[in-house]
Design a protein around this motif. Structure first.
Motif, PDB file in Angstrom:
ATOM      1  N   ARG A 178      -0.547   5.637   4.967  1.00 37.67           N
ATOM      2  CA  ARG A 178      -1.795   5.036   4.059  1.00 37.67           C
ATOM      3  C   ARG A 178      -2.291   3.615   4.568  1.00 37.67           C
ATOM      4  O   ARG A 178      -3.308   3.376   4.755  1.00 37.67           O
ATOM      5  CB  ARG A 178      -1.304   4.770   2.755  1.00 37.67           C
ATOM      6  CG  ARG A 178      -2.429   4.195   1.913  1.00 37.67           C
ATOM      7  CD  ARG A 178      -1.865   4.159   0.267  1.00 37.67           C
ATOM      8  NE  ARG A 178      -2.151   5.405  -0.190  1.00 37.67           N
ATOM      9  CZ  ARG A 178      -1.724   5.687  -1.501  1.00 37.67           C
ATOM     10  NH1 ARG A 178      -0.920   4.956  -2.162  1.00 37.67           N
ATOM     11  NH2 ARG A 178      -1.784   7.073  -1.972  1.00 37.67           N
TER      12      ARG A 178
ATOM     13  N   ASN B  65      -4.478   4.138   7.699  1.00 36.09           N
ATOM     14  CA  ASN B  65      -6.026   4.291   7.227  1.00 36.09           C
ATOM     15  C   ASN B  65      -6.709   3.355   6.727  1.00 36.09           C
ATOM     16  O   ASN B  65      -7.676   2.902   7.126  1.00 36.09           O
ATOM     17  CB  ASN B  65      -5.642   5.673   5.969  1.00 36.09           C
ATOM     18  CG  ASN B  65      -6.982   6.267   5.770  1.00 36.09           C
ATOM     19  OD1 ASN B  65      -7.816   6.495   6.557  1.00 36.09           O
ATOM     20  ND2 ASN B  65      -7.217   6.273   4.486  1.00 36.09           N
ATOM     21  N   LEU B  66      -5.814   2.465   5.806  1.00 38.85           N
ATOM     22  CA  LEU B  66      -6.517   1.209   5.177  1.00 38.85           C
ATOM     23  C   LEU B  66      -7.129   0.326   6.388  1.00 38.85           C
ATOM     24  O   LEU B  66      -8.033  -0.158   6.506  1.00 38.85           O
ATOM     25  CB  LEU B  66      -5.645   0.540   4.141  1.00 38.85           C
ATOM     26  CG  LEU B  66      -5.637   1.550   3.087  1.00 38.85           C
ATOM     27  CD1 LEU B  66      -4.696   0.720   2.049  1.00 38.85           C
ATOM     28  CD2 LEU B  66      -6.896   1.598   2.458  1.00 38.85           C
TER      29      LEU B  66
ATOM     30  N   LEU C 209     -12.451   5.078  -0.835  1.00 39.35           N
ATOM     31  CA  LEU C 209     -11.315   5.869  -0.375  1.00 39.35           C
ATOM     32  C   LEU C 209     -10.555   6.321  -1.651  1.00 39.35           C
ATOM     33  O   LEU C 209      -9.422   6.455  -1.634  1.00 39.35           O
ATOM     34  CB  LEU C 209     -10.313   5.156   0.603  1.00 39.35           C
ATOM     35  CG  LEU C 209     -10.934   4.742   1.803  1.00 39.35           C
ATOM     36  CD1 LEU C 209      -9.895   3.857   2.758  1.00 39.35           C
ATOM     37  CD2 LEU C 209     -11.325   5.963   2.684  1.00 39.35           C
ATOM     38  N   ASN C 210     -11.223   6.527  -2.704  1.00 39.07           N
ATOM     39  CA  ASN C 210     -10.579   6.902  -3.898  1.00 39.07           C
ATOM     40  C   ASN C 210      -9.904   8.192  -3.776  1.00 39.07           C
ATOM     41  O   ASN C 210     -10.419   9.098  -3.322  1.00 39.07           O
ATOM     42  CB  ASN C 210     -11.472   6.950  -5.090  1.00 39.07           C
ATOM     43  CG  ASN C 210     -12.092   5.633  -5.500  1.00 39.07           C
ATOM     44  OD1 ASN C 210     -11.494   4.716  -4.932  1.00 39.07           O
ATOM     45  ND2 ASN C 210     -13.320   5.764  -5.997  1.00 39.07           N
ATOM     46  N   ASP C 211      -8.629   8.324  -4.085  1.00 36.27           N
ATOM     47  CA  ASP C 211      -7.589   9.528  -3.789  1.00 36.27           C
ATOM     48  C   ASP C 211      -8.233  10.472  -5.061  1.00 36.27           C
ATOM     49  O   ASP C 211      -8.653  10.208  -6.235  1.00 36.27           O
ATOM     50  CB  ASP C 211      -6.176   9.118  -4.262  1.00 36.27           C
ATOM     51  CG  ASP C 211      -5.722   8.283  -3.036  1.00 36.27           C
ATOM     52  OD1 ASP C 211      -6.340   8.351  -1.984  1.00 36.27           O
ATOM     53  OD2 ASP C 211      -4.733   7.874  -3.203  1.00 36.27           O
TER      54      ASP C 211
ATOM     55  N   VAL D  71       0.722  -1.268   0.156  1.00 35.56           N
ATOM     56  CA  VAL D  71       0.093   0.159  -0.080  1.00 35.56           C
ATOM     57  C   VAL D  71       0.946   1.320   0.000  1.00 35.56           C
ATOM     58  O   VAL D  71       0.232   2.351  -0.245  1.00 35.56           O
ATOM     59  CB  VAL D  71      -1.049  -0.182   1.354  1.00 35.56           C
ATOM     60  CG1 VAL D  71      -2.100  -1.118   1.164  1.00 35.56           C
ATOM     61  CG2 VAL D  71      -0.234  -0.158   2.424  1.00 35.56           C
TER      62      VAL D  71
ATOM     63  N   HIS E 100     -10.085   1.348   8.293  1.00 37.82           N
ATOM     64  CA  HIS E 100     -11.169   1.219   7.641  1.00 37.82           C
ATOM     65  C   HIS E 100     -11.658  -0.449   7.445  1.00 37.82           C
ATOM     66  O   HIS E 100     -12.680  -0.862   7.625  1.00 37.82           O
ATOM     67  CB  HIS E 100     -11.233   1.782   6.353  1.00 37.82           C
ATOM     68  CG  HIS E 100     -11.518   3.198   6.383  1.00 37.82           C
ATOM     69  ND1 HIS E 100     -10.287   3.953   6.339  1.00 37.82           N
ATOM     70  CD2 HIS E 100     -12.348   4.018   6.295  1.00 37.82           C
ATOM     71  CE1 HIS E 100     -10.752   5.336   6.420  1.00 37.82           C
ATOM     72  NE2 HIS E 100     -12.056   5.196   6.380  1.00 37.82           N
TER      73      HIS E 100
ATOM     74  N   GLN F 280      -8.869   0.273  -2.310  1.00 41.20           N
ATOM     75  CA  GLN F 280      -9.491   1.895  -2.034  1.00 41.20           C
ATOM     76  C   GLN F 280     -10.928   1.942  -2.541  1.00 41.20           C
ATOM     77  O   GLN F 280     -11.652   2.736  -1.881  1.00 41.20           O
ATOM     78  CB  GLN F 280      -8.408   2.833  -2.766  1.00 41.20           C
ATOM     79  CG  GLN F 280      -7.267   2.734  -2.053  1.00 41.20           C
ATOM     80  CD  GLN F 280      -6.152   3.777  -2.341  1.00 41.20           C
ATOM     81  OE1 GLN F 280      -5.903   3.836  -3.548  1.00 41.20           O
ATOM     82  NE2 GLN F 280      -6.158   4.937  -1.615  1.00 41.20           N
ATOM     83  N   GLN F 281     -11.239   1.448  -3.723  1.00 40.59           N
ATOM     84  CA  GLN F 281     -12.590   1.708  -4.180  1.00 40.59           C
ATOM     85  C   GLN F 281     -13.605   1.120  -3.234  1.00 40.59           C
ATOM     86  O   GLN F 281     -14.725   1.413  -2.989  1.00 40.59           O
ATOM     87  CB  GLN F 281     -12.757   1.170  -5.632  1.00 40.59           C
ATOM     88  CG  GLN F 281     -14.072   1.548  -6.416  1.00 40.59           C
ATOM     89  CD  GLN F 281     -13.947   1.205  -7.795  1.00 40.59           C
ATOM     90  OE1 GLN F 281     -13.016   0.503  -8.607  1.00 40.59           O
ATOM     91  NE2 GLN F 281     -15.041   1.424  -8.391  1.00 40.59           N
TER      92      GLN F 281
ATOM     93  N   MET G 277      -4.539  -2.964  -4.793  1.00 39.31           N
ATOM     94  CA  MET G 277      -4.761  -1.642  -4.016  1.00 39.31           C
ATOM     95  C   MET G 277      -5.611  -0.578  -4.643  1.00 39.31           C
ATOM     96  O   MET G 277      -6.506  -0.133  -3.704  1.00 39.31           O
ATOM     97  CB  MET G 277      -3.371  -0.819  -3.938  1.00 39.31           C
ATOM     98  CG  MET G 277      -3.145   0.521  -3.369  1.00 39.31           C
ATOM     99  SD  MET G 277      -3.766   0.471  -1.561  1.00 39.31           S
ATOM    100  CE  MET G 277      -3.601   2.093  -1.394  1.00 39.31           C
ATOM    101  N   ALA G 278      -5.520  -0.371  -5.728  1.00 37.54           N
ATOM    102  CA  ALA G 278      -6.825   0.372  -6.211  1.00 37.54           C
ATOM    103  C   ALA G 278      -8.262  -0.160  -6.110  1.00 37.54           C
ATOM    104  O   ALA G 278      -9.125   0.743  -5.789  1.00 37.54           O
ATOM    105  CB  ALA G 278      -6.714   0.557  -7.813  1.00 37.54           C
TER     106      ALA G 278
END
Length: 101
Positions: free
Chosen positions: A64, A67-68, A99-101, A59, A71, A94-95, A90-91
């Motif tokens: 980061r 944070n993950l 948590l999309n950047d 990650v 959640h 996040q989706q 990873m992508a």
């Protein structure tokens, strides 16, 4: 110049159908620490006989990863098992967590 370490988020399957979530630079080394039943292994995992690394994803930074981890620890058991089954990148992780950047 020192390169910043890359953190991974990992999930361990513990007997009694628990999933433990953690972060580490090297999840395999961290698993050995958990299995040792002594510090620096997490106190929570000491009560389990079976510990199996069932999910890991690189990650990036420690912030980061934390944070993950925060959640994922709040997900339902059903969602955590789904995450393990899907082996999300990873992508996609996040989706999934919104948590999309």
């Amino acid at each position: 110049m020192n390169k910043a370490p890359v953190y991974c988020l990992y999930l361990l399957y513990c007997d009694q159908d628990f999933l433990y979530t953690g972060i580490a630079i090297d999840p395999e080394v961290r698993l050995k620490q958990h299995r040792s039943k002594k510090p620096p292994g997490a106190k929570f995992t000491r009560r389990f006989k079976q510990l199996e690394l069932v999910y890991q994803v690189s990650v990036g930074s420690r912030a980061r990863a934390q944070n993950l981890e925060y959640h994922i620890k709040r997900l339902s058991k059903k969602d955590k098992h789904w995450l393990v089954k899907q082996q999300l990148s990873m992508a996609d992780l996040q989706q999934f967590l919104g948590l999309n950047d």
